[in-house]
Design a protein around this motif. Structure first.
Motif: not given
Length: 468
Positions: A63-71, A457-468
């Motif tokens: 379903q293309h749902i973004p997922v933010t994993p959290q501890g 979908i896995l933790n979008p916007g993290k680690v890699l530059p967003v514009h990539t």
């Protein structure tokens, strides 16, 4: 597709107590511990089983749902907070209820635990079995093993035991499409092809959902010597480090650098006296797995030879705890100065002294109203370089962050260092990634991301530059 339809599917997978949809209950999960980032999610899912994680990811992938994993949500770079680009569109997948010990293997000196187990609990179980798990962090009472692995945590004992990457022998994780990869057997050697486990460690939840790990255990230290040493400058501290490494080898467990400003804050906060009077301070711990080892006389001999005589050696466990409290309470003590612009950096040990001197000169020249609280793990070259601005106590300080970061990070890069030592990149520093990684390395990272998470979908916007 409306969120109600997604929730109906999640209700088929999970029990009611594993799903949070009330905004008041979701809010703490959407805010990082510094109050720096405030994300949005339409649900927080807290599965008790790995099979449920598989089903959740399978559905989110479809379903293309973004997922933010959290501890434990103790990170400092916004890595566990939903990114603004997916505000309200995705879920937070909390691993906190996936927290069982699966196996204690004394023959292989390992413990297998699920991702949601608190670090302090792992330490306690190991101690009960007369073993030692060496990862030690200020947040160990609340941070979780999955998050420690995802950020490749370091801590106080890296000099002897290495980072989390060195402590993980086996790993279990769920890929973005719900496929389970489980290699938890304690193989001390395995040269069968590329090592995917090492790729997942330190990836900050952008490549897979870590569900369990097999961790290395060690013999518990039975002879421990803790000492506090005052030095005139960091050059003297690095000379001391070299001498101790040469003489004590693997017995050197910790080598912590503390500025006078950091010590003064912590001593006041801790209601403890300052052990030494000096411009800089070193907290050293030596340990041996054999009982009744004489570490004191050899240490005194090394200190005398180098004329490092401004020294206090702990004579009891209480005195040892007092010395460590002064180091560990710095983070809490500096809150009295207000919000800060934090830098989790690392440079080659031989350049630490020059970096600190030149960076401070440039910072004061450009921002004379700043105050720096500096401390960290000199034993591996990593520093916590926190910048405060006079009279600004709240998050308004972040309006200066970009310009202050330019000063600090340019100096880090001048000395061939890195902008992330142990806290990760998250969404705080991903725009700086191209400055510390080559084009070839970033292309490789992008390729791995696309291969393991083609839908993004896995933790979008993290680690890699967003514009990539």
């Amino acid at each position: 597709m409306p969120h109600t339809i997604h929730l109906a599917r999640f209700q088929q997978i999970l029990t009611p107590d594993e799903i949070l949809t009330d905004n008041l209950l979701i809010e703490p999960f959407c805010t990082d511990q510094r109050g720096r980032y405030h994300g949005q999610a339409f649900a927080v899912l807290q599965p008790h089983t790995v099979s449920a994680v598989e089903e959740i990811m399978r559905y989110c992938h479809q379903q293309h749902i973004p997922v933010t994993p959290q501890g434990g949500n103790t990170g400092l770079c916004g890595g566990a907070t939903p990114h603004a680009s997916v505000a309200g569109k995705g879920i937070i997948l909390s691993l906190s209820k996936l927290n069982r010990m699966r196996k204690l293997n004394l023959a292989d000196n390992t413990i297998t635990v699920e991702a949601g187990m608190i670090l302090a609990e792992v330490q306690k179980i190991a101690q009960t079995a007369n073993r030692y798990f060496p990862l030690s962090l200020a947040s160990e009472g609340s941070c979780q093993i999955g998050g420690n692995i995802a950020c490749n945590a370091g801590g106080l004992n890296v000099v002897r035991y290495g980072t989390m990457r060195d402590l993980v022998l086996g790993l279990e994780y769920v890929l973005s499409d719900g496929e389970l990869v489980s290699h938890l057997y304690p193989l001390h050697k395995n040269t069968s092809g590329y090592e995917m486990r090492q790729q997942i460690i330190g990836s900050e939840g952008t490549l897979a959902i870590i569900t369990a790990a097999t961790l290395k255990l060690f013999a518990p230290p039975q002879s421990v010597l803790t000492t506090w040493i005052g030095v005139d400058n960091i050059h003297a501290a690095t000379s001391l480090l070299a001498a101790l490494k040469n003489h004590f080898a693997e017995r050197l467990s910790s080598f912590e650098l503390i500025s006078q400003a950091a010590l003064s804050l912590s001593a006041s906060y801790s209601h403890l006296r300052e052990p030494t009077h000096a411009s800089w301070h070193i907290l050293v711990e030596l340990s041996d797995s054999l009982p009744a080892q004489n570490l004191t006389d050899p240490l005194i001999s090394v200190l005398e030879q180098g004329n490092w005589l401004n020294t206090v050696i702990a004579q009891s466990e209480t005195e040892r705890q007092h010395l460590w409290s002064l180091r560990e309470n710095i983070s809490a003590a500096q809150r009295s100065l207000g919000a800060s612009i934090k830098h989790d950096i690392v440079v080659p040990i031989q350049h630490v002294a020059d970096f600190v001197e030149n960076c401070q000169q440039q910072l004061i020249k450009t921002f004379p109203q700043t105050k720096t609280i500096l401390f960290g793990h000199l034993g591996d070259g990593s520093l916590h370089y926190n910048v405060f601005i006079a009279d600004i106590m709240n998050n308004d300080v972040y309006q200066y962050e970009e310009n202050i970061n330019k000063v600090v990070y340019e100096q880090v890069l001048n000395y061939h260092g890195s902008i992330a030592a142990e806290h990760g990149i998250g969404q705080l520093k991903n725009q700086w990634l191209p400055r510390v990684r080559s084009n070839a390395e970033i292309k490789w990272m992008q390729a791995q991301k696309h291969n393991l998470d083609p839908e993004g979908i896995l933790n979008p916007g993290k680690v890699l530059p967003v514009h990539t």
